[in-house]
Design a protein around this motif. Structure first.
Motif: not given
Length: 219
Positions: A17-21, A147-150, A176-182, A214-215
């Motif tokens: 919740d704090r990350e979403l905030l 939530m990381s920058s990848v 597969i991890g997808l960067g949330w921001g991108d 993590l690569v």
């Protein structure tokens, strides 16, 4: 809006919740202008939004397929009467030259060790094992937010095991991890992944170019 977010921050204790905030505060601080009245929309099942974003961004990758037409489906036979169940529906099912990409988008925070549970895991294996033999499988994937920058990254795999031994009857599902921001930025602009993402994805599906942990992939 700022005062509402500030009030919530005082009582907010869960990491998710704090990350979403923080994302919400960043969005309003960067895009909100006092001369405009913002319109806020909310959904009760955000995993549906995540699924739609991932499916939309992969729309230009090969050709969309219907699982019911390229795979066997569950069917009961009761006293000679056949009762067909609803066909399986993976979020992502694309074909490239008779090769099939299978994918499901799941809203689980892998960075907080949240993973899809047994029903979703078993379903992912079923999607692949029921596809007809004339099709080759280029890869079976679970797409998870990060939530990381990848932009995108291979974060591990899902296997069926008996004790410590891998059950070779089942293929590996790649995580597969997808960067949330991108993802949000691409989705908002009706964009798509760059072409080299698909080449990288097929390599991951084939078990190539995979290192432990993590690569970061090159966007």
């Amino acid at each position: 809006i700022d005062s509402i977010l500030d009030e919530y921050e005082v009582i907010c204790t869960r990491d998710n919740d704090r990350e979403l905030l923080e994302l919400l505060k960043g969005f309003f601080n960067s895009s909100y202008r006092k001369s405009l009245s913002p319109i806020i929309y909310g959904v009760s099942s955000f995993h549906v939004v995540w699924e739609h974003m991932c499916v939309s961004l992969l729309n230009d990758f090969g050709i969309s397929e219907n699982h019911a037409l390229i795979a066997s489906q569950p069917s009961y036979n009761i006293r000679g009467n056949e009762l067909n169940l609803e066909p399986q529906r993976p979020d992502i099912l694309r074909s490239i030259n008779q090769g099939i990409i299978i994918g499901d988008a799941k809203w689980y925070r892998i960075e907080s060790e949240e993973v899809p549970k047994t029903p979703d895991a078993i379903k992912q294996f079923s999607y692949q094992s029921s596809i007809l033999d004339k099709y080759s499988i280029l890869g079976n994937f679970l797409f998870l937010p990060m939530m990381s920058s990848v932009s995108y990254v291979h974060i591990g795999s899902l296997e069926m095991k008996s004790g410590q031994k891998k059950d070779s009857r089942f293929s590996i599902v790649q995580l597969i991890g997808l960067g949330w921001g991108d993802i949000v930025n691409l989705y908002a602009k009706s964009g798509h992944f760059p072409p080299n993402f698909y080449d990288w994805l097929v390599e991951i599906g084939a078990g190539k170019a995979i290192a432990p942990g993590l690569v970061d992939a090159q966007p």
